[in-house]
Scaffold this motif. Structure first.
Motif, mmCIF file in Angstrom:
data_model
loop_
_atom_site.group_PDB
_atom_site.id
_atom_site.type_symbol
_atom_site.label_atom_id
_atom_site.label_comp_id
_atom_site.label_asym_id
_atom_site.label_seq_id
_atom_site.Cartn_x
_atom_site.Cartn_y
_atom_site.Cartn_z
ATOM 1 N N LEU A 26 0.846 -1.176 0.000
ATOM 2 C CA LEU A 26 0.000 0.000 0.000
ATOM 3 C C LEU A 26 0.889 1.236 0.000
ATOM 4 O O LEU A 26 2.039 1.198 0.441
ATOM 5 N N LYS A 27 0.353 2.333 -0.462
ATOM 6 C CA LYS A 27 1.111 3.583 -0.549
ATOM 7 C C LYS A 27 1.708 3.963 0.801
ATOM 8 O O LYS A 27 1.027 3.930 1.823
ATOM 9 N N LYS A 28 2.978 4.312 0.803
ATOM 10 C CA LYS A 28 3.691 4.783 1.995
ATOM 11 C C LYS A 28 3.716 3.743 3.119
ATOM 12 O O LYS A 28 3.782 4.085 4.289
ATOM 13 N N SER A 29 3.633 2.459 2.792
ATOM 14 C CA SER A 29 3.606 1.433 3.829
ATOM 15 C C SER A 29 4.468 0.245 3.443
ATOM 16 O O SER A 29 4.481 -0.189 2.293
ATOM 17 N N ASN A 30 5.179 -0.275 4.437
ATOM 18 C CA ASN A 30 5.939 -1.499 4.250
ATOM 19 C C ASN A 30 5.283 -2.686 4.947
ATOM 20 O O ASN A 30 5.732 -3.822 4.801
ATOM 21 N N ASN A 31 4.209 -2.410 5.706
ATOM 22 C CA ASN A 31 3.569 -3.458 6.509
ATOM 23 C C ASN A 31 2.214 -3.906 5.978
ATOM 24 O O ASN A 31 1.736 -4.974 6.353
ATOM 25 N N HIS A 32 1.578 -3.106 5.161
ATOM 26 C CA HIS A 32 0.225 -3.395 4.693
ATOM 27 C C HIS A 32 0.225 -3.606 3.180
ATOM 28 O O HIS A 32 1.008 -2.966 2.456
ATOM 29 N N TYR A 33 -0.683 -4.479 2.703
ATOM 30 C CA TYR A 33 -0.660 -4.874 1.299
ATOM 31 C C TYR A 33 -2.063 -4.890 0.689
ATOM 32 O O TYR A 33 -3.062 -5.037 1.391
ATOM 33 N N ILE A 34 -2.102 -4.761 -0.625
ATOM 34 C CA ILE A 34 -3.292 -5.073 -1.393
ATOM 35 C C ILE A 34 -2.976 -6.347 -2.155
ATOM 36 O O ILE A 34 -1.867 -6.516 -2.679
ATOM 37 N N GLY A 35 -3.939 -7.283 -2.194
ATOM 38 C CA GLY A 35 -3.660 -8.560 -2.827
ATOM 39 C C GLY A 35 -4.862 -9.166 -3.512
ATOM 40 O O GLY A 35 -6.003 -8.738 -3.306
ATOM 41 N N ILE A 36 -4.581 -10.161 -4.334
ATOM 42 C CA ILE A 36 -5.631 -10.943 -4.983
ATOM 43 C C ILE A 36 -5.272 -12.417 -4.830
ATOM 44 O O ILE A 36 -4.104 -12.799 -4.925
ATOM 45 N N SER A 101 -13.711 3.271 -1.748
ATOM 46 C CA SER A 101 -14.098 3.632 -0.382
ATOM 47 C C SER A 101 -12.921 3.567 0.579
ATOM 48 O O SER A 101 -12.926 4.216 1.629
ATOM 49 N N LEU A 102 -11.899 2.780 0.224
ATOM 50 C CA LEU A 102 -10.743 2.600 1.113
ATOM 51 C C LEU A 102 -9.600 3.558 0.810
ATOM 52 O O LEU A 102 -8.647 3.648 1.595
ATOM 53 N N ASN A 103 -9.674 4.291 -0.295
ATOM 54 C CA ASN A 103 -8.554 5.154 -0.690
ATOM 55 C C ASN A 103 -8.138 6.130 0.396
ATOM 56 O O ASN A 103 -6.954 6.274 0.701
ATOM 57 N N ASN A 104 -9.112 6.827 1.003
ATOM 58 C CA ASN A 104 -8.788 7.816 2.039
ATOM 59 C C ASN A 104 -8.217 7.166 3.292
ATOM 60 O O ASN A 104 -7.339 7.722 3.956
ATOM 61 N N ILE A 105 -8.731 5.974 3.629
ATOM 62 C CA ILE A 105 -8.229 5.259 4.808
ATOM 63 C C ILE A 105 -6.767 4.871 4.607
ATOM 64 O O ILE A 105 -5.921 5.067 5.482
ATOM 65 N N ILE A 106 -6.483 4.329 3.444
ATOM 66 C CA ILE A 106 -5.128 3.859 3.148
ATOM 67 C C ILE A 106 -4.134 5.014 3.055
ATOM 68 O O ILE A 106 -2.970 4.890 3.422
ATOM 69 N N GLU A 107 -4.599 6.157 2.587
ATOM 70 C CA GLU A 107 -3.737 7.325 2.403
ATOM 71 C C GLU A 107 -3.034 7.728 3.693
ATOM 72 O O GLU A 107 -1.881 8.150 3.688
ATOM 73 N N ASN A 108 -3.742 7.586 4.819
ATOM 74 C CA ASN A 108 -3.202 8.074 6.097
ATOM 75 C C ASN A 108 -3.010 6.972 7.137
ATOM 76 O O ASN A 108 -2.931 7.258 8.333
#
Length: 316
Positions: A26-36, A101-108
């Motif tokens: 995820l943007k600006k993160s080394n711990n969280h991911y988007i996956g399929i 819907s998750l874009n703003n959450i992930i941003e920060n």
């Protein structure tokens, strides 16, 4: 880059284990991911800590904590426990709603976050999916008429403020003691189905909008109407409310179903009429105790329509 753009670059793994994912950070993160995963589920994998958070398992959406997952990232495979929020639907519309819907959450999002915080941050999305599930049989023709009314009247922000306070409300628009109910028809006359309460109230001013529709391949779609209205709205919370309502009523529909809802804007504008509920044919007698869900057809063809719209706040 938006979550939707990242998702579209991901390829499904051959492994069909539901907790095995091809991922990107995820943007600006080394711990969280988007996956399929191999089942086609799109997921956000959060690295979380205590305190524990609530889980959800509803139609098309799941949130589970402490899940052992295998992730493939930058060609390397590893195993770790995550809080996993996943969209299980294969409908592109629901996936788009999930990710946008998750874009703003992930941003920060913080690098370290608790299970409880994840639930708190995502519960509005969970509630949205619950509402989408409830509205899967909602009439898109009626929704087109409602958006058309917002588009064509000057009182756009007032109407959005009053728009569908609850999914099962009696009226399409209700604010204080003022109600506006929209009836849409593809026939050539104004015969509409009403509930008893929609035309009878001692305390409410009730206006009926009768919208006549003509299908057209080159007509205006639901998406066109929604986007045009958003351009005319200044207040952010009203933009967000309209977008949420749009997502609720279109989220469970296929793209083909949405493409079929296109109508001639000029024809509807030329054939639009408003009526005061006290001047249309209706059942006036109060039903006996125990009689519920009374519905009837009212023929508005010969009813007196409102000639001076400025007398009514919603219609100004």
């Amino acid at each position: 880059m938006s979550l939707l753009k990242i998702y579209k670059k991901l390829k499904k793994p051959e492994n069909t284990n539901k907790n095995s994912f091809n991922t990107e950070n995820l943007k600006k993160s080394n711990n969280h991911y988007i996956g399929i995963n191999g089942l086609g589920h799109i997921a956000i994998l959060f690295c979380t800590t205590s305190p524990k958070g609530k889980e959800e398992n509803i139609q098309n959406l799941q949130l589970h904590h402490g899940m052992q997952a295998t992730i493939k990232f930058n060609g390397k495979e590893s195993k770790k426990k995550f809080s996993i929020l996943r969209c299980t639907s294969k409908e592109e519309r629901l996936r788009e709603i999930f990710l946008s819907s998750l874009n703003n959450i992930i941003e920060n999002i913080a690098e370290t976050i608790s299970e409880k915080e994840i639930y708190e941050k995502t519960k509005s999305l969970i509630e949205l999916y619950k509402q989408i599930s409830k509205s899967k049989n909602y009439d898109l023709i009626g929704f087109w008429g409602e958006l058309f009314i917002i588009k064509i009247l000057n009182s756009k922000e007032l109407l959005i403020e009053a728009f569908h306070p609850k999914i099962n409300d009696t009226f399409d628009f209700f604010l204080e003691n003022k109600a506006l109910e929209i009836k849409s028809t593809t026939s050539n006359d104004r015969k509409h189905i009403f509930s008893f309460d929609q035309l009878n109230s001692k305390n409410n001013i009730i206006i009926i909008g009768s919208v006549m529709l003509r299908k057209s391949r080159t007509g205006i779609s639901l998406l066109d109407l929604k986007n045009d209205i958003l351009k005319d709205i200044g207040k952010k919370y009203l933009k967000e409310k309209l977008q949420e309502i749009y997502d609720i009523y279109t989220g469970s529909k296929t793209q083909k179903e949405l493409n079929d809802i296109k109508y001639n804007f000029k024809y509807s504008k030329d054939n639009l009429k408003f009526f005061d509920s006290t001047k249309v044919p209706r059942i006036k007698e109060t039903p006996m105790y125990g009689v519920k869900n009374i519905k009837f057809v009212s023929d508005l063809n010969s009813a007196e329509s409102i000639s001076k719209l400025s007398d009514y706040e919603f219609l100004k």
